[in-house]
Design a protein around this motif. Sequence first.
Motif, PDB file in Angstrom:
ATOM      1  N   UNK A 144     -24.197  32.141  56.435  1.00 30.30           N
ATOM      2  CA  UNK A 144     -24.610  30.906  55.750  1.00 30.30           C
ATOM      3  C   UNK A 144     -26.086  30.574  55.927  1.00 30.30           C
ATOM      4  N   UNK A 145     -26.681  31.011  57.054  1.00 29.52           N
ATOM      5  CA  UNK A 145     -28.090  30.724  57.290  1.00 29.52           C
ATOM      6  C   UNK A 145     -29.016  31.823  56.776  1.00 29.52           C
ATOM      7  N   UNK A 146     -28.453  32.801  56.047  1.00 33.45           N
ATOM      8  CA  UNK A 146     -29.218  33.913  55.477  1.00 33.45           C
ATOM      9  C   UNK A 146     -29.901  34.774  56.530  1.00 33.45           C
ATOM     10  N   UNK A 147     -29.378  34.787  57.753  1.00 30.84           N
ATOM     11  CA  UNK A 147     -29.969  35.630  58.790  1.00 30.84           C
ATOM     12  C   UNK A 147     -29.560  37.094  58.620  1.00 30.84           C
ATOM     13  N   UNK A 148     -28.334  37.335  58.137  1.00 30.28           N
ATOM     14  CA  UNK A 148     -27.869  38.699  57.944  1.00 30.28           C
ATOM     15  C   UNK A 148     -27.143  38.824  56.607  1.00 30.28           C
ATOM     16  N   UNK A 149     -27.315  39.964  55.957  1.00 34.14           N
ATOM     17  CA  UNK A 149     -26.528  40.306  54.776  1.00 34.14           C
ATOM     18  C   UNK A 149     -26.329  41.814  54.753  1.00 34.14           C
ATOM     19  N   UNK A 150     -25.158  42.224  54.267  1.00 34.89           N
ATOM     20  CA  UNK A 150     -24.755  43.620  54.390  1.00 34.89           C
ATOM     21  C   UNK A 150     -24.283  44.168  53.045  1.00 34.89           C
ATOM     22  N   UNK A 151     -24.734  45.386  52.731  1.00 34.04           N
ATOM     23  CA  UNK A 151     -24.524  46.001  51.423  1.00 34.04           C
ATOM     24  C   UNK A 151     -23.783  47.326  51.548  1.00 34.04           C
TER      25      UNK A 151
ATOM     26  N   UNK B  10     -26.020  40.584  64.040  1.00 38.77           N
ATOM     27  CA  UNK B  10     -26.054  39.233  64.589  1.00 38.77           C
ATOM     28  C   UNK B  10     -26.206  39.226  66.097  1.00 38.77           C
ATOM     29  N   UNK B  11     -25.537  40.166  66.774  1.00 39.25           N
ATOM     30  CA  UNK B  11     -25.656  40.266  68.235  1.00 39.25           C
ATOM     31  C   UNK B  11     -27.092  40.624  68.620  1.00 39.25           C
TER      32      UNK B  11
ATOM     33  N   UNK C  93     -40.537  35.985  62.362  1.00 45.47           N
ATOM     34  CA  UNK C  93     -40.786  34.976  61.336  1.00 45.47           C
ATOM     35  C   UNK C  93     -39.522  34.670  60.552  1.00 45.47           C
ATOM     36  N   UNK C  94     -38.367  34.991  61.144  1.00 44.64           N
ATOM     37  CA  UNK C  94     -37.088  34.624  60.550  1.00 44.64           C
ATOM     38  C   UNK C  94     -36.606  35.492  59.417  1.00 44.64           C
ATOM     39  N   UNK C  95     -37.064  36.735  59.349  1.00 43.58           N
ATOM     40  CA  UNK C  95     -36.655  37.595  58.234  1.00 43.58           C
ATOM     41  C   UNK C  95     -35.140  37.796  58.227  1.00 43.58           C
ATOM     42  N   UNK C  96     -34.580  37.947  57.034  1.00 43.05           N
ATOM     43  CA  UNK C  96     -33.175  38.292  56.895  1.00 43.05           C
ATOM     44  C   UNK C  96     -32.972  39.748  57.305  1.00 43.05           C
ATOM     45  N   UNK C  97     -31.990  40.004  58.173  1.00 36.12           N
ATOM     46  CA  UNK C  97     -31.681  41.372  58.582  1.00 36.12           C
ATOM     47  C   UNK C  97     -30.722  41.959  57.554  1.00 36.12           C
ATOM     48  N   UNK C  98     -31.221  42.866  56.751  1.00 32.43           N
ATOM     49  CA  UNK C  98     -30.445  43.509  55.692  1.00 32.43           C
ATOM     50  C   UNK C  98     -29.907  44.838  56.216  1.00 32.43           C
ATOM     51  N   UNK C  99     -28.613  45.058  56.033  1.00 31.38           N
ATOM     52  CA  UNK C  99     -27.972  46.309  56.448  1.00 31.38           C
ATOM     53  C   UNK C  99     -27.260  46.925  55.255  1.00 31.38           C
ATOM     54  N   UNK C 100     -27.335  48.250  55.156  1.00 27.25           N
ATOM     55  CA  UNK C 100     -26.597  48.994  54.135  1.00 27.25           C
ATOM     56  C   UNK C 100     -25.735  50.043  54.829  1.00 27.25           C
TER      57      UNK C 100
END
Length: 215
Positions: free
Chosen positions: A11-18, A61-62, A79-86
């Motif tokens: 919800x806070x856009x810290x992580x998103x996974x593809x 997240x960990x 600087x708060x970047x979103x951690x993107x994982x594929x």
Amino acid sequence: PVDGGFELRTPDDRQETYDAANRQVLPGTLMTDADDVWNFTKNNFTSPDQRAGVDAHYYAGVVDDFYGDVFGRDSIDDEGMTIVSTVHFARNYCNAFWNGEQMTYGDGQPQQGCLPLSGGLDVVGHELTHGVTEFTSNLIYENESGALNEAFSDMMGNTIEFYADERGLDPAAEPDFRIGEDVIVDTDGFRNMGDPQEFGDPDHYSELFTGPEDN
């Protein structure tokens, strides 16, 4: 939640996974699920098996929490970047990498003892630490600076295991000084910081590698 289901995005856009759908495309398609249970599986962990995505998302997240709690760091770039994982990158790809912008994981080769790489917290921590190094010292990835780059990633990858163990964040695994032991099951990992020579790695500066493939 989104219309018709749920996305693998915090919800806070810290992580998103593809999901790369076993192609060499990045970032791929954002992973979704109809009921937020995330329990779809396939033989050999191939796309759209959800296990690799759940691991990558949770472990990102960990790692994010570790760098925040221990070093006061605001994500990988501070600087708060979103951690993107594929996940599900290519086919039979027994590796993982940070490409300067995001994390990428292969499904491994399960029949040869290599499980999806996102299933190892030390692997996730190792690769994301390459990102931290890039945004801090930006060590050149060759010669002795390249060795330091890899060493920092190994040290932080294993330190994150102990951080998670103290907080009950990874009950399926035990912290140790091996790298990749939870995903490279046939050899119990691919490096051992407690006994480097187990895998043929130097354990003293006098043994440093000086060949053309030092990166």
